[in-house]
Design an enzyme around this catalytic site. Structure first.
Site, PDB file in Angstrom:
ATOM      1  N   GLU A   1      44.856 -16.007  26.168  1.00 25.10           N
ATOM      2  CA  GLU A   1      43.399 -15.901  26.053  1.00 25.10           C
ATOM      3  C   GLU A   1      42.734 -15.579  27.384  1.00 25.10           C
ATOM      4  O   GLU A   1      41.806 -14.775  27.452  1.00 25.10           O
ATOM      5  CB  GLU A   1      42.824 -17.198  25.470  1.00 25.10           C
ATOM      6  CG  GLU A   1      43.128 -17.420  23.987  1.00 25.10           C
ATOM      7  CD  GLU A   1      44.525 -17.983  23.742  1.00 25.10           C
ATOM      8  OE1 GLU A   1      45.292 -18.188  24.708  1.00 25.10           O
ATOM      9  OE2 GLU A   1      44.859 -18.205  22.562  1.00 25.10           O
TER      10      GLU A   1
ATOM     11  N   ASP B   1      37.682 -23.400  20.057  1.00 25.06           N
ATOM     12  CA  ASP B   1      38.579 -24.237  20.860  1.00 25.06           C
ATOM     13  C   ASP B   1      39.620 -23.399  21.626  1.00 25.06           C
ATOM     14  O   ASP B   1      40.023 -23.747  22.720  1.00 25.06           O
ATOM     15  CB  ASP B   1      39.296 -25.238  19.963  1.00 25.06           C
ATOM     16  CG  ASP B   1      38.364 -25.842  18.924  1.00 25.06           C
ATOM     17  OD1 ASP B   1      38.089 -27.040  18.987  1.00 25.06           O
ATOM     18  OD2 ASP B   1      37.886 -25.088  18.039  1.00 25.06           O
ATOM     19  N   PHE B   2      40.082 -22.305  21.004  1.00 22.90           N
ATOM     20  CA  PHE B   2      41.108 -21.471  21.642  1.00 22.90           C
ATOM     21  C   PHE B   2      40.530 -20.752  22.866  1.00 22.90           C
ATOM     22  O   PHE B   2      41.231 -20.474  23.833  1.00 22.90           O
ATOM     23  CB  PHE B   2      41.673 -20.430  20.675  1.00 22.90           C
ATOM     24  CG  PHE B   2      42.187 -20.982  19.368  1.00 22.90           C
ATOM     25  CD1 PHE B   2      42.443 -22.341  19.218  1.00 22.90           C
ATOM     26  CD2 PHE B   2      42.421 -20.148  18.288  1.00 22.90           C
ATOM     27  CE1 PHE B   2      42.914 -22.851  18.009  1.00 22.90           C
ATOM     28  CE2 PHE B   2      42.891 -20.645  17.089  1.00 22.90           C
ATOM     29  CZ  PHE B   2      43.135 -21.997  16.945  1.00 22.90           C
TER      30      PHE B   2
ATOM     31  N   HIS C   1      40.027 -28.127  16.445  1.00 21.75           N
ATOM     32  CA  HIS C   1      39.781 -26.897  15.686  1.00 21.75           C
ATOM     33  C   HIS C   1      38.361 -26.836  15.136  1.00 21.75           C
ATOM     34  O   HIS C   1      38.087 -26.054  14.243  1.00 21.75           O
ATOM     35  CB  HIS C   1      40.767 -26.779  14.511  1.00 21.75           C
ATOM     36  CG  HIS C   1      42.063 -26.125  14.873  1.00 21.75           C
ATOM     37  ND1 HIS C   1      42.853 -26.571  15.896  1.00 21.75           N
ATOM     38  CD2 HIS C   1      42.700 -25.045  14.355  1.00 21.75           C
ATOM     39  CE1 HIS C   1      43.944 -25.810  15.983  1.00 21.75           C
ATOM     40  NE2 HIS C   1      43.875 -24.865  15.066  1.00 21.75           N
TER      41      HIS C   1
ATOM     42  N   GLN D   1      40.008 -17.113  16.821  1.00 27.64           N
ATOM     43  CA  GLN D   1      39.806 -17.684  15.502  1.00 27.64           C
ATOM     44  C   GLN D   1      39.223 -19.094  15.544  1.00 27.64           C
ATOM     45  O   GLN D   1      38.845 -19.646  14.512  1.00 27.64           O
ATOM     46  CB  GLN D   1      41.111 -17.657  14.707  1.00 27.64           C
ATOM     47  CG  GLN D   1      41.561 -16.214  14.487  1.00 27.64           C
ATOM     48  CD  GLN D   1      42.551 -16.071  13.359  1.00 27.64           C
ATOM     49  OE1 GLN D   1      42.475 -16.760  12.360  1.00 27.64           O
ATOM     50  NE2 GLN D   1      43.496 -15.160  13.519  1.00 27.64           N
TER      51      GLN D   1
END
Lengths: 352, 336
Positions: free
Chosen positions: A61, A86-87, A130, A83
């Site tokens: 990322e 959080d990522f 998530h 998606q």
């Protein structure tokens, strides 16, 4: 021409039209060309535009955000997807230190026309990592714009505006909105970044919300109307810049303010809304403004606990009644949601 | 040396131009160091003395339209790529005429005309941005090569591996240049990496071409970089170059710091003996490409150019708030 399509289809249509209109635009993200197509928002686009313009990416990322920034300063217009919000936390170095600053840091000689699509998870046990809604975090940093559509119309118009914008735009979409339907013009159009909309007019109290919480506020306003309370709903649409004028104007009409936000309370968007009202509409306020936010803890995975975690229609109605000096009211049968509360309510499908 | 080339690769005589480029960087850095105590340059400076050969050797393999990104220690890279000297000195002085308009200082150099697209001081921060510039070149087919400079400490950052992976995956027209000067600030290699780390093998295992070399030998650097740039330009993908060198002065600032305990005077002396400028000077003189007298004359011309740059900086105004770029390229307003 206007048709009813889903929020996800509106995002896909905006992306398709932006890719069609401008060869500099490209779309990149983990899973973009996979069979699920980012909740259907990217389905078929790689087939239409090729692997050079619609591509999957390594699970990197931070680097891929840097790659998007580098391509942007070299003239491309990337759309990067994650998606979950959080990522994207793995990319905050590139977003905060580079994307937000590259334009000004080098004397205004370069621009970073980058769109980062972030999805807020909720339900079906999404749990602590998530489901975070961190729009206020992105909004805090000068150089980033932040939008949070709540309708299919605005999802399309704001995404197109974001792609056309010469700055970094963080585009936050709540995944419970993806299935919502609404009227969407077929042609290309933009919704201006930084302009709120009055989603419902009212005279007794202003509910300021954004993203998915706008739907909760609208439903609460319907319930309140049954008891003769007229609530105005202001859908912020953009968190940064926030539409101060719309907030102040609405509070001037209703003299009461309740900010409903899907994030946490401390230094959050609801706090910002109240600060704007305190500074600019103090004389209009007939009672202390209030906030409805997430509780100061992490999202539980267990569904009954998650159901209690998220504030929604009952909490909004109860707070409004309290602010108006009305007695508490138990939830009438027609406003009771059945089920586990971990999937979007069938009554929340729109159009709104 | 009868002329001052605009940049080393423009000179007819490569030997002389490599030396000229290094000498000019050395003299600029020495001028900054000697004047730093005037406290007119009120920002951190990470000087490149001792590391000139990497910058000049790599830049000599690049065209002017090619792109370079760099780190906090960027003066050499900027100057070698053809960055404007006056604008750099003015930037370090915080003046409106600086290359970043006074927003950046020494750690944020830029010269769009010269293809120097920016330097940043977050370790590893500019590596993926360089890969993005190369990605855009691949998408657009513009034939441009990008070079990113970084230090050995950066190879401990996750973003370094992420970027190697993506660059190899997409065969980007990119050259990674690791300047291994043994220290990350004051931390030696042995407290940061296990013994025997082989960066070249690592780069190859990640799918890149990779080579190692003496970063104080400007001709070797030029040759390694020329091969890497040719690979990149012909679509054969990225190269990782690991070039050993040594920072003479303290990590940040104008002084020698061999006495503070993290490295020894003896170690410094070994590297001073390998001075890239002296080595190339000896070579050029031995080959009859220049004389002591002609090099002295060149030094005088460079000194005059450096004096002019400082005078320009000191005579330049500080930026007014209204002239500083906003955080946003387009106005942050609420449409009505």
């Amino acid at each position: 021409m206007t048709r009813e399509i889903t929020f996800a289809a509106a995002i896909r249509e905006a992306t398709d039209q932006c890719l069609q209109a401008d060869p500099r635009v490209y779309l990149m993200g983990l899973g973009v060309p996979d069979p699920k197509g980012i909740f259907g928002t990217t389905t078929g686009l790689q087939e239409a535009y090729g692997v050079d313009r619609v591509l999957d990416m390594p699970a990197s990322e931070n680097a891929m955000t840097g790659v998007a920034i580098g391509s942007a300063i070299a003239g491309q217009r990337p759309i990067l997807t994650h998606q979950r919000v959080d990522f994207a936390l793995l990319s905050l170095d590139q977003l905060f230190n580079n994307a937000a600053k590259w334009h000004a840091m080098f004397g205004g000689q370069m621009r970073v026309p980058l769109v980062v699509r972030l999805m807020v998870g909720r339900g079906w046990g999404q749990g602590p990592q998530h489901s975070q809604s961190l729009h206020s975090l992105f909004g805090h940093v000068p150089g980033l714009k932040v939008v949070m559509p709540s309708t299919p119309h605005d999802a399309k118009g704001l995404l197109t505006a974001a792609v056309q914008d010469d700055d970094v735009v963080i585009y936050i979409e709540h995944r419970w909105l993806h299935g919502v339907v609404g009227d969407v013009p077929a042609g290309t159009y933009t919704v201006p970044i930084g302009a709120a909309r009055v989603a419902r007019e009212g005279s007794d109290i202003t509910l300021v919300a954004s993203g998915y919480q706008t739907l909760e506020a609208l439903r609460a306003a319907e319930w309140l109307a049954e008891d003769g309370v007229s609530a105005e709903v202001v859908d912020l649409r953009s968190i940064k810049p926030i539409d101060e004028h719309a907030i102040v104007a609405s509070v001037g009409r209703t003299r009461r303010l309740l900010a409903v936000d899907g994030g946490w309370r401390f230094a959050g968007v609801a706090s910002e809304v109240l600060a704007i009202a305190a500074e600019q509409a103090h004389a209009s306020l007939s009672t202390a403004p209030r906030r409805i936010t997430l509780p100061e803890r992490h999202t539980p995975t267990s569904w009954p606990a998650a159901q209690r975690y998220y504030p929604g229609v009952p909490e909004i109605v109860a707070t409004v009644r309290d602010m108006l000096g009305l007695p508490p009211q138990s939830v009438p049968p027609q406003w009771r949601e059945s089920g586990y509360g971990d999937q979007p309510s069938p009554s929340f499908r729109g159009p709104f | 040396m009868s002329t001052i080339p605009a940049r080393p690769a423009d000179a007819a005589d490569v030997g002389q131009s490599l030396l000229y480029g290094m000498l000019r960087i050395r003299m600029v850095e020495e001028a900054i160091a000697s004047r730093y105590h005037h406290e007119e340059m009120r920002c951190p400076v990470h000087l490149s003395i001792g590391q000139e050969a990497v910058a000049v050797g790599v830049a000599s393999a690049l065209d002017r339209r090619d792109a370079v990104l760099s780190t906090h220690r960027a003066h050499a890279h900027y100057l070698a790529k053809g960055g404007d000297l006056r604008a750099m000195i003015a930037e370090i002085h915080g003046r409106a005429t600086g290359c970043s308009g006074g927003m950046g200082g020494s750690m944020h150099l830029v010269d769009m005309e010269a293809g120097f697209l920016g330097s940043t001081p977050i370790v590893g921060g500019s590596i993926p941005v360089g890969a993005g510039v190369a990605f855009a070149s691949k998408q657009r087919g513009d034939g441009r090569v990008t070079a990113v400079f970084f230090g050995d400490g950066t190879t401990e950052e996750g973003v370094f591996y992420e970027t190697l992976n993506f660059a190899a995956l997409h065969r980007l027209p990119l050259v990674f240049i690791c300047e291994d000067n043994l220290y990350s600030v004051y931390s030696p290699r042995e407290v940061r990496q296990p013994a025997g780390r082989d960066l070249v093998a690592l780069g190859r295992s990640m799918g890149l071409a990779a080579e190692r070399g003496d970063g104080n030998d400007v001709r070797l650097v030029r040759d390694l970089a020329t091969r890497a740039v040719a690979r990149a330009r012909s679509g054969d993908g990225p190269t990782l170059l690991e070039l050993s060198t040594y920072r003479w002065l303290e990590h940040c600032g104008p002084n020698y710091d061999n006495d503070i305990g993290y490295r020894s005077e003896a170690e410094f002396e070994v590297w001073r003996e390998r001075c890239p400028v002296e080595r190339e000077t000896a070579r050029v003189i031995a080959a009859g490409e220049a004389t002591v007298a002609s090099i002295d004359a060149t030094r005088l011309r460079i000194a005059a150019e450096v004096d002019d740059a400082f005078a320009f900086a000191l005579a330049s105004p500080f930026p007014e708030d209204r002239d500083l770029p906003a955080a946003y390229a387009s106005p942050l307003v609420n449409p009505r």
